[in-house]
Design an enzyme around this catalytic site. Structure first.
Site, mmCIF file in Angstrom:
data_model
loop_
_atom_site.group_PDB
_atom_site.id
_atom_site.type_symbol
_atom_site.label_atom_id
_atom_site.label_comp_id
_atom_site.label_asym_id
_atom_site.label_seq_id
_atom_site.Cartn_x
_atom_site.Cartn_y
_atom_site.Cartn_z
ATOM 1 N N TYR A 25 20.370 21.081 13.427
ATOM 2 C CA TYR A 25 20.889 22.373 14.123
ATOM 3 C C TYR A 25 22.012 22.022 14.983
ATOM 4 O O TYR A 25 22.988 22.855 15.417
ATOM 5 C CB TYR A 25 19.757 22.893 14.970
ATOM 6 C CG TYR A 25 20.053 24.130 15.968
ATOM 7 C CD1 TYR A 25 20.643 25.089 15.615
ATOM 8 C CD2 TYR A 25 19.531 23.715 17.344
ATOM 9 C CE1 TYR A 25 20.902 26.099 16.523
ATOM 10 C CE2 TYR A 25 20.274 24.629 18.205
ATOM 11 C CZ TYR A 25 20.790 25.857 17.818
ATOM 12 O OH TYR A 25 20.999 26.724 18.901
ATOM 13 N N SER A 107 21.231 27.166 29.363
ATOM 14 C CA SER A 107 21.529 28.322 28.204
ATOM 15 C C SER A 107 20.808 29.609 28.382
ATOM 16 O O SER A 107 19.260 29.414 28.576
ATOM 17 C CB SER A 107 21.651 27.985 26.772
ATOM 18 O OG SER A 107 21.420 28.757 25.758
ATOM 19 N N GLN A 128 24.326 29.746 31.771
ATOM 20 C CA GLN A 128 25.217 30.272 30.826
ATOM 21 C C GLN A 128 24.580 31.606 30.504
ATOM 22 O O GLN A 128 23.490 31.761 30.067
ATOM 23 C CB GLN A 128 25.195 29.487 29.766
ATOM 24 C CG GLN A 128 26.013 29.785 28.570
ATOM 25 C CD GLN A 128 25.408 30.568 27.590
ATOM 26 O OE1 GLN A 128 23.966 30.269 27.326
ATOM 27 N NE2 GLN A 128 25.636 31.671 26.835
ATOM 28 N N TYR A 130 24.817 35.127 27.760
ATOM 29 C CA TYR A 130 25.376 35.608 26.567
ATOM 30 C C TYR A 130 25.101 37.287 27.262
ATOM 31 O O TYR A 130 24.067 37.456 27.514
ATOM 32 C CB TYR A 130 24.670 35.485 25.358
ATOM 33 C CG TYR A 130 24.787 34.290 24.888
ATOM 34 C CD1 TYR A 130 25.976 33.923 24.292
ATOM 35 C CD2 TYR A 130 23.821 33.162 24.324
ATOM 36 C CE1 TYR A 130 26.429 32.856 23.654
ATOM 37 C CE2 TYR A 130 24.318 32.146 23.756
ATOM 38 C CZ TYR A 130 25.410 31.890 23.530
ATOM 39 O OH TYR A 130 25.778 30.824 22.556
ATOM 40 N N THR A 156 29.813 33.005 28.281
ATOM 41 C CA THR A 156 30.200 32.628 27.101
ATOM 42 C C THR A 156 31.187 33.858 26.301
ATOM 43 O O THR A 156 30.360 34.833 26.120
ATOM 44 C CB THR A 156 29.321 31.920 26.228
ATOM 45 O OG1 THR A 156 28.647 31.081 27.067
ATOM 46 C CG2 THR A 156 29.685 31.663 24.704
ATOM 47 N N ARG A 165 25.775 28.790 9.930
ATOM 48 C CA ARG A 165 25.544 27.195 9.800
ATOM 49 C C ARG A 165 24.746 27.020 8.621
ATOM 50 O O ARG A 165 23.627 27.441 8.499
ATOM 51 C CB ARG A 165 25.184 26.619 10.914
ATOM 52 C CG ARG A 165 26.027 26.377 12.211
ATOM 53 C CD ARG A 165 25.740 25.453 13.237
ATOM 54 N NE ARG A 165 24.246 26.317 13.832
ATOM 55 C CZ ARG A 165 24.337 27.360 14.884
ATOM 56 N NH1 ARG A 165 25.550 27.887 15.323
ATOM 57 N NH2 ARG A 165 23.409 28.183 15.257
ATOM 58 N N LYS A 252 33.782 30.722 29.383
ATOM 59 C CA LYS A 252 33.733 29.733 28.247
ATOM 60 C C LYS A 252 34.124 30.196 26.975
ATOM 61 O O LYS A 252 33.357 31.290 26.446
ATOM 62 C CB LYS A 252 32.219 29.140 28.297
ATOM 63 C CG LYS A 252 32.113 27.912 27.279
ATOM 64 C CD LYS A 252 30.759 27.488 27.513
ATOM 65 C CE LYS A 252 30.267 26.237 26.435
ATOM 66 N NZ LYS A 252 29.945 27.050 25.172
ATOM 67 N N HIS A 276 33.207 26.218 20.853
ATOM 68 C CA HIS A 276 31.843 26.376 20.610
ATOM 69 C C HIS A 276 31.202 25.087 19.734
ATOM 70 O O HIS A 276 30.170 25.051 19.228
ATOM 71 C CB HIS A 276 31.175 27.591 20.073
ATOM 72 C CG HIS A 276 30.101 28.099 20.368
ATOM 73 N ND1 HIS A 276 29.807 28.951 21.407
ATOM 74 C CD2 HIS A 276 28.743 28.012 20.101
ATOM 75 C CE1 HIS A 276 28.436 29.471 21.583
ATOM 76 N NE2 HIS A 276 27.916 28.523 20.908
ATOM 77 N N ARG A 279 31.020 25.533 15.828
ATOM 78 C CA ARG A 279 29.859 26.014 15.327
ATOM 79 C C ARG A 279 30.324 27.700 15.133
ATOM 80 O O ARG A 279 29.161 28.422 14.878
ATOM 81 C CB ARG A 279 28.723 26.078 16.383
ATOM 82 C CG ARG A 279 28.360 24.551 16.735
ATOM 83 C CD ARG A 279 27.371 24.525 17.888
ATOM 84 N NE ARG A 279 26.229 24.924 17.812
ATOM 85 C CZ ARG A 279 25.262 24.421 17.192
ATOM 86 N NH1 ARG A 279 25.295 23.244 16.716
ATOM 87 N NH2 ARG A 279 23.926 25.085 17.223
HETATM 88 C C1 FMN Z 1 22.678 22.653 19.619
HETATM 89 C C2 FMN Z 1 23.827 23.596 20.285
HETATM 90 C C3 FMN Z 1 23.547 24.817 20.756
HETATM 91 C C4 FMN Z 1 24.344 25.325 21.621
HETATM 92 N N1 FMN Z 1 24.172 26.498 22.395
HETATM 93 C C5 FMN Z 1 24.924 27.224 23.179
HETATM 94 C C6 FMN Z 1 24.552 28.240 23.957
HETATM 95 O O1 FMN Z 1 23.405 28.700 23.932
HETATM 96 N N2 FMN Z 1 25.529 28.669 24.836
HETATM 97 C C7 FMN Z 1 26.696 28.546 24.739
HETATM 98 O O2 FMN Z 1 27.575 28.795 25.495
HETATM 99 N N3 FMN Z 1 27.235 27.237 23.879
HETATM 100 C C8 FMN Z 1 26.350 26.770 23.282
HETATM 101 N N4 FMN Z 1 26.732 25.679 22.490
HETATM 102 C C9 FMN Z 1 28.234 25.179 22.638
HETATM 103 C C10 FMN Z 1 28.114 23.921 23.602
HETATM 104 O O3 FMN Z 1 28.012 24.748 25.087
HETATM 105 C C11 FMN Z 1 29.601 23.412 23.789
HETATM 106 O O4 FMN Z 1 30.462 24.239 23.692
HETATM 107 C C12 FMN Z 1 29.821 22.623 22.377
HETATM 108 O O5 FMN Z 1 28.657 21.854 22.164
HETATM 109 C C13 FMN Z 1 30.996 21.562 22.797
HETATM 110 O O6 FMN Z 1 31.027 20.723 21.751
HETATM 111 P P1 FMN Z 1 30.127 18.964 21.363
HETATM 112 O O7 FMN Z 1 28.804 19.634 21.110
HETATM 113 O O8 FMN Z 1 31.094 18.489 20.648
HETATM 114 O O9 FMN Z 1 30.414 18.584 22.809
HETATM 115 C C14 FMN Z 1 25.923 24.888 21.749
HETATM 116 C C15 FMN Z 1 26.203 23.810 21.115
HETATM 117 C C16 FMN Z 1 25.023 23.020 20.189
HETATM 118 C C17 FMN Z 1 25.547 21.652 19.752
#
Ligand code: FMN
Length: 410
Positions: A25, A107, A128, A130, A156, A165, A252, A276, A279
């Site tokens: 995940y 989050s 953070q 949503y 965000t 995914r 963000k 993100h 993702r």
């Molecule tokens: C497992 C996972 C869950 C995430 N959940 C959120 C989230 O709930 N809210 C959000 O703004 N970004 C979320 N993100 C994005 C992260 O805040 C961030 O932008 C991103 O992980 C940065 O890239 P990196 O994983 O390569 O450091 C998530 C990322 C991952 C890996």
């Protein structure tokens, strides 16, 4: 076991210690995973400039992010389901961040609630948000963040619709996690995780369960969330959030120069250049290649934070060189957490701190606030096309393109 010296070591350990569905995940990206790969590849392609015979005996990594003093230019990114990596994962993350003197961002989709984390830590953390369809509930979340004395709200922008995914579907990732016939063997080999998380008391979305209208039972909760991301979101909603949130506001998920200009016009205290973590829109450019253009366009109006692929101190140094004020880490944090809980998060921060400190010294810089394009080798952005020419403009110090400039009020 060999000593842990890199974020990749933590990743390997996390992979062994937590169920595959949960590891993947975090570890995997959307669709064909081109953008998650580009985030790492484009950082790796950048070249640093080795300098010698400069007195680097006194060094400082301390700076500020949205006015908050920090011991280094790094923050923990908001990640959903963090409490599934380790029991009370968000609390572990917040405690490790606070002990290290860097911000932790909780989050909306966390397992521990805002109140759980606030009760467990001494200093304020970021929240953070949503913006979901149910604006009344969104308002109540903001009020809860105010009551918990959160020091910044990270709004965000890049998840109006969720990218897919494939691994999550193939792995049958469910919230709360369930012991099923297909994952029984996998979970049986992760007894410490099972004791902590599977049989622990917090296993579902702490901010939503029982608090969001229509989310009383767990099955309906997941359905409720799936229907809650709001495709009609627009910049007007940012104005609304601004009107109900009195503190620092960070936007963000900006990857485009036009969006960055609008974001700066909202009066936000900072933006995060981010896709993100690869993702969401697969095929989008890497965060690092988007950074120079955005710095050039709005770097003199608001603070620019960066995330996407940060897994070493050298990565942080490269982002600072192109004008970021600080970086956020998502996966690097979760690898540490999955590997060793709070100690693993502390280890991840320490690894990046050590690498940044040494790499800064070896590029001849003693104060992190002074890092600029000069730490990159000639032509060393490794970027191509527009991003490369804009990076060059940043290097030449064009107006609005000053690297790592302190933000003036927008
Ligand atoms: C497992 C996972 C869950 C995430 N959940 C959120 C989230 O709930 N809210 C959000 O703004 N970004 C979320 N993100 C994005 C992260 O805040 C961030 O932008 C991103 O992980 C940065 O890239 P990196 O994983 O390569 O450091 C998530 C990322 C991952 C890996």
């Amino acid at each position: 076991m060999e000593p842990i010296t890199t974020i990749q070591d933590l990743r390997q350990l996390a992979k062994r210690r937590i169920p595959r569905a949960i590891f993947e995940y975090a570890d995997r990206g959307s669709y064909d995973e081109r953008t998650i790969a580009a985030n790492r590849a484009d950082l790796a392609a950048m070249k640093l400039r080795q300098r010698v015979m400069i007195d680097v005996s006194q060094r400082s990594l301390a700076t500020t992010i949205v006015g908050e003093p920090v011991t280094m230019p790094l923050a923990i990114a908001p990640t959903g389901l963090t409490g599934l990596y380790h029991r009370d994962g968000e609390i572990c993350g917040a405690r490790a961040a606070q002990a290290a003197g860097i911000p932790f961002c909780l989050s909306t989709m966390s397992i521990c609630s805002i109140e759980d984390v606030a009760a467990a830590v001494a200093k304020p953390f970021w929240f953070q948000l949503y913006v979901m369809r149910d604006r009344g509930f969104v308002q109540s979340l903001v009020e809860r963040a105010i009551a918990a004395k959160c020091s910044a709200l990270v709004l965000t922008l890049d998840l109006q619709i969720q990218g897919q995914r494939h691994r999550d579907i193939k792995n049958g990732l469910s919230i709360p996690p369930r012991l099923t016939l297909s994952n029984a063997l996998d979970i049986a080999t992760k007894p410490a995780w099972a004791m902590g998380v599977l049989f622990g008391k917090r296993r579902t979305f702490g901010n939503l369960a029982g608090k969001a209208p229509g989310s009383d039972s767990l099955t309906t909760l997941s359905q409720w969330i799936a229907g809650q991301f709001d495709p009609s979101l627009s910049w007007r909603d940012v104005d609304w959030i601004r009107s109900i949130w009195p503190g620092k506001l960070i936007l963000k998920g900006v990857l485009d120069v036009e969006d960055a200009k609008i974001a700066a016009g909202t009066g936000a205290d900072a933006i995060v250049v981010s896709n993100h973590g690869g993702r969401q829109l697969d095929g989008a450019v890497s965060s690092i290649s988007a950074l120079p253009g955005i710095v050039q366009a709005i770097g003199d109006r608001t603070e620019i934070l960066f995330d996407g692929g940060v897994q070493s101190g050298q990565d942080v140094l490269k982002a600072l060189a192109l004008g970021a004020r600080a970086c956020l880490m998502g996966k690097s944090f979760l690898y540490g957490l999955g590997a060793m809980g709070q100690a693993g998060v502390a280890k991840a921060i320490d690894i990046i701190r050590g690498e940044l400190d040494v790499s800064m010294a070896l590029t001849g810089v003693t104060d992190v606030k002074a890092v600029d394009r000069n730490v990159l080798a000639q032509g060393g952005t490794g970027l191509s096309g527009t991003a490369a020419s804009v990076a060059a403009a940043v290097a030449e110090g064009e107006p609005g393109a000053r690297a790592n400039a302190p933000a003036s009020a927008a």
